[in-house]
Design a protein around this motif. Sequence first.
Motif, mmCIF file in Angstrom:
data_model
loop_
_atom_site.group_PDB
_atom_site.id
_atom_site.type_symbol
_atom_site.label_atom_id
_atom_site.label_comp_id
_atom_site.label_asym_id
_atom_site.label_seq_id
_atom_site.Cartn_x
_atom_site.Cartn_y
_atom_site.Cartn_z
ATOM 1 N N THR A 64 0.823 -1.200 0.000
ATOM 2 C CA THR A 64 0.000 0.000 0.000
ATOM 3 C C THR A 64 0.858 1.251 0.000
ATOM 4 O O THR A 64 0.343 2.355 0.058
ATOM 5 N N ALA A 65 2.183 1.085 -0.049
ATOM 6 C CA ALA A 65 3.066 2.248 -0.056
ATOM 7 C C ALA A 65 2.904 3.013 -1.359
ATOM 8 O O ALA A 65 2.757 2.427 -2.424
ATOM 9 N N GLY A 66 2.919 4.336 -1.282
ATOM 10 C CA GLY A 66 2.837 5.164 -2.462
ATOM 11 C C GLY A 66 1.517 5.061 -3.180
ATOM 12 O O GLY A 66 1.447 5.187 -4.385
ATOM 13 N N GLY A 67 0.460 4.796 -2.512
ATOM 14 C CA GLY A 67 -0.852 4.721 -3.153
ATOM 15 C C GLY A 67 -1.386 3.313 -3.147
ATOM 16 O O GLY A 67 -2.519 3.080 -2.790
ATOM 17 N N GLY A 68 -0.549 2.367 -3.595
ATOM 18 C CA GLY A 68 -0.899 0.948 -3.561
ATOM 19 C C GLY A 68 -2.314 0.659 -3.986
ATOM 20 O O GLY A 68 -2.829 1.227 -4.930
ATOM 21 N N ASN A 69 -2.956 -0.237 -3.293
ATOM 22 C CA ASN A 69 -4.309 -0.647 -3.637
ATOM 23 C C ASN A 69 -5.318 0.171 -2.834
ATOM 24 O O ASN A 69 -5.832 -0.271 -1.818
ATOM 25 N N ASN A 70 -5.594 1.356 -3.322
ATOM 26 C CA ASN A 70 -6.497 2.272 -2.614
ATOM 27 C C ASN A 70 -7.908 1.716 -2.484
ATOM 28 O O ASN A 70 -8.583 1.984 -1.490
ATOM 29 N N LEU A 71 -8.354 0.953 -3.480
ATOM 30 C CA LEU A 71 -9.693 0.388 -3.399
ATOM 31 C C LEU A 71 -9.784 -0.640 -2.285
ATOM 32 O O LEU A 71 -10.751 -0.650 -1.526
ATOM 33 N N LEU A 72 -8.784 -1.486 -2.170
ATOM 34 C CA LEU A 72 -8.794 -2.480 -1.098
ATOM 35 C C LEU A 72 -8.801 -1.805 0.268
ATOM 36 O O LEU A 72 -9.546 -2.199 1.166
ATOM 37 N N ILE A 73 -7.993 -0.770 0.420
ATOM 38 C CA ILE A 73 -7.939 -0.042 1.690
ATOM 39 C C ILE A 73 -9.292 0.604 1.996
ATOM 40 O O ILE A 73 -9.815 0.485 3.107
ATOM 41 N N ALA A 74 -9.870 1.278 1.012
ATOM 42 C CA ALA A 74 -11.166 1.940 1.218
ATOM 43 C C ALA A 74 -12.260 0.927 1.517
ATOM 44 O O ALA A 74 -13.071 1.121 2.441
ATOM 45 N N ALA A 75 -12.283 -0.168 0.768
ATOM 46 C CA ALA A 75 -13.330 -1.178 0.961
ATOM 47 C C ALA A 75 -13.201 -1.866 2.311
ATOM 48 O O ALA A 75 -14.197 -2.077 3.007
ATOM 49 N N ARG A 76 -11.990 -2.228 2.712
ATOM 50 C CA ARG A 76 -11.805 -2.885 4.001
ATOM 51 C C ARG A 76 -12.046 -1.931 5.166
ATOM 52 O O ARG A 76 -12.555 -2.343 6.204
ATOM 53 N N SER A 77 -11.702 -0.668 4.998
ATOM 54 C CA SER A 77 -11.988 0.315 6.047
ATOM 55 C C SER A 77 -13.492 0.422 6.270
ATOM 56 O O SER A 77 -13.967 0.417 7.412
ATOM 57 N N HIS A 78 -14.237 0.493 5.188
ATOM 58 C CA HIS A 78 -15.698 0.579 5.274
ATOM 59 C C HIS A 78 -16.286 -0.714 5.829
ATOM 60 O O HIS A 78 -17.130 -0.692 6.732
ATOM 61 N N ALA A 79 -15.826 -1.851 5.319
ATOM 62 C CA ALA A 79 -16.371 -3.132 5.759
ATOM 63 C C ALA A 79 -16.071 -3.393 7.234
ATOM 64 O O ALA A 79 -16.936 -3.870 7.975
ATOM 65 N N ASN A 80 -14.852 -3.066 7.665
ATOM 66 C CA ASN A 80 -14.503 -3.283 9.062
ATOM 67 C C ASN A 80 -15.372 -2.437 9.980
ATOM 68 O O ASN A 80 -15.816 -2.888 11.036
ATOM 69 N N PHE A 81 -15.634 -1.201 9.574
ATOM 70 C CA PHE A 81 -16.520 -0.336 10.339
ATOM 71 C C PHE A 81 -17.914 -0.969 10.414
ATOM 72 O O PHE A 81 -18.512 -1.055 11.490
ATOM 73 N N ALA A 82 -18.402 -1.437 9.257
ATOM 74 C CA ALA A 82 -19.735 -2.034 9.197
ATOM 75 C C ALA A 82 -19.820 -3.348 9.978
ATOM 76 O O ALA A 82 -20.897 -3.719 10.445
ATOM 77 N N GLU A 83 -18.703 -4.034 10.128
ATOM 78 C CA GLU A 83 -18.679 -5.292 10.876
ATOM 79 C C GLU A 83 -18.702 -5.076 12.383
ATOM 80 O O GLU A 83 -19.210 -5.913 13.120
ATOM 81 N N ASN A 84 -18.146 -3.987 12.860
ATOM 82 C CA ASN A 84 -17.956 -3.795 14.293
ATOM 83 C C ASN A 84 -18.897 -2.785 14.942
ATOM 84 O O ASN A 84 -19.374 -3.015 16.052
ATOM 85 N N VAL A 85 -19.142 -1.676 14.298
ATOM 86 C CA VAL A 85 -19.879 -0.584 14.941
ATOM 87 C C VAL A 85 -21.340 -0.921 15.233
ATOM 88 O O VAL A 85 -21.822 -0.614 16.327
ATOM 89 N N PRO A 86 -22.085 -1.559 14.319
ATOM 90 C CA PRO A 86 -23.483 -1.860 14.669
ATOM 91 C C PRO A 86 -23.614 -2.705 15.932
ATOM 92 O O PRO A 86 -24.461 -2.427 16.784
ATOM 93 N N PHE A 87 -22.773 -3.713 16.083
ATOM 94 C CA PHE A 87 -22.841 -4.537 17.287
ATOM 95 C C PHE A 87 -22.451 -3.741 18.518
ATOM 96 O O PHE A 87 -23.059 -3.867 19.583
ATOM 97 N N ALA A 88 -21.431 -2.897 18.381
ATOM 98 C CA ALA A 88 -21.006 -2.056 19.507
ATOM 99 C C ALA A 88 -22.147 -1.127 19.945
ATOM 100 O O ALA A 88 -22.391 -0.963 21.143
ATOM 101 N N LEU A 89 -22.838 -0.522 18.985
ATOM 102 C CA LEU A 89 -23.965 0.356 19.320
ATOM 103 C C LEU A 89 -25.127 -0.432 19.927
ATOM 104 O O LEU A 89 -25.824 0.061 20.819
ATOM 105 N N LEU A 90 -25.329 -1.649 19.463
ATOM 106 C CA LEU A 90 -26.386 -2.486 20.025
ATOM 107 C C LEU A 90 -26.104 -2.796 21.494
ATOM 108 O O LEU A 90 -26.981 -2.655 22.352
ATOM 109 N N VAL A 91 -24.877 -3.189 21.790
ATOM 110 C CA VAL A 91 -24.516 -3.490 23.178
ATOM 111 C C VAL A 91 -24.613 -2.230 24.039
ATOM 112 O O VAL A 91 -25.099 -2.275 25.167
#
Length: 162
Positions: A64-91
């Motif tokens: 990911t140095a120098g730009g790398g796979n920006n789509l993978l970074i953006a998609a995983r950042s979004h997916a990780n948020f979507a995987e964790n935050v709803p459950f955290a808010l539910l609890v």
Amino acid sequence: MFSVGITVPKLLPVTGTFAPAFGAYFVLLALRVSLVRQSTHIVIGDQGSSSDKAAASDAKPPSTAGGGNNLLIAARSHANFAENVPFALLVASFVEMNGGDRRALTASLAALLFLRIAHVEFGMKAKDSLGWGRPVGSLGTLAFIGGMSSYAAWLVKSYWGL
């Protein structure tokens, strides 16, 4: 302003106060994925066609140095948020509904928001996606979920005769 019918009290004011901030950051992360998809012309997946993936299967993962796979970074950042935050808010909602301390809940949700932002902005987007925010955000989120789950269980311990 006047009301018609029965006045309903605010049931989750603390969690409800943080929901817009978490929602806004979720939207930002989703927009980043869309913008990178538009700029790279990759409409599905994260690396193009299956023949590209087959050719790259023997190669090491892209840096990911120098730009790398920006789509993978953006998609995983979004997916990780979507995987964790709803459950955290539910609890957190369970804690609030069962009489948890509102100051502790407010501080904990503020910390969670910081942790989730740090995970992406100072972790995933850092050089090689290895910034300090990634482990801090990830482990902090797990600690929040574990801690809030334990607090929620403690608040209803009398239900189980304890």
